[in-house]
Design a protein around this motif. Sequence first.
Motif, mmCIF file in Angstrom:
data_model
loop_
_atom_site.group_PDB
_atom_site.id
_atom_site.type_symbol
_atom_site.label_atom_id
_atom_site.label_comp_id
_atom_site.label_asym_id
_atom_site.label_seq_id
_atom_site.Cartn_x
_atom_site.Cartn_y
_atom_site.Cartn_z
ATOM 1 N N VAL A 9 0.861 -1.179 0.000
ATOM 2 C CA VAL A 9 0.000 0.000 0.000
ATOM 3 C C VAL A 9 0.901 1.233 0.000
ATOM 4 O O VAL A 9 1.829 1.341 0.798
ATOM 5 N N GLU A 36 -11.035 6.168 -3.593
ATOM 6 C CA GLU A 36 -10.310 5.827 -2.364
ATOM 7 C C GLU A 36 -9.147 4.870 -2.552
ATOM 8 O O GLU A 36 -8.356 4.672 -1.634
ATOM 9 N N GLU A 37 -9.036 4.248 -3.714
ATOM 10 C CA GLU A 37 -7.902 3.361 -3.958
ATOM 11 C C GLU A 37 -7.799 2.991 -5.426
ATOM 12 O O GLU A 37 -8.803 2.944 -6.136
ATOM 13 N N CYS A 51 -1.336 -1.022 -4.094
ATOM 14 C CA CYS A 51 -2.580 -0.305 -3.857
ATOM 15 C C CYS A 51 -2.234 1.122 -3.460
ATOM 16 O O CYS A 51 -1.473 1.333 -2.511
ATOM 17 N N VAL A 53 -3.478 4.727 -2.050
ATOM 18 C CA VAL A 53 -4.555 5.302 -1.247
ATOM 19 C C VAL A 53 -4.260 6.777 -0.996
ATOM 20 O O VAL A 53 -3.101 7.186 -0.906
#
Length: 121
Positions: A9, A36-37, A51, A53
């Motif tokens: 992330v 949001e992602e 990912c 964010v």
Amino acid sequence: MAISLYHLVVDAHDLPALARFWCQVLDWKVLFEDEEEIVIGADVTAYPGMCFVPVPESKTVKNRLHIDLNPDDQAAEVERIIGLGARRVDVGQGEEATWVVLADPEGNEFCVLRAKESLID
């Protein structure tokens, strides 16, 4: 043990731009995207992915965790990745280092290693 690395992330200000940068670097594709992602990967069944964010704050210090890339041709890949928007950075690696430290467009450091054939090369 039944566990595996799913994805990394990455905090980001401009999710689409940073996801596109890493897709180009890794020759991956966007697998999922919303406000949001954004998740990218080689394929929906290939682990790990990345990912992105959203976060409000800017990056202020050196990463505590970073990515190491394993190219066939280090010099060619460094130039290609710089052409995509990365820049060289000095984190104290010294001139004798066999790796090149770069930062992505939002300042996240990562290394481009010399070609390696195993995890202990």
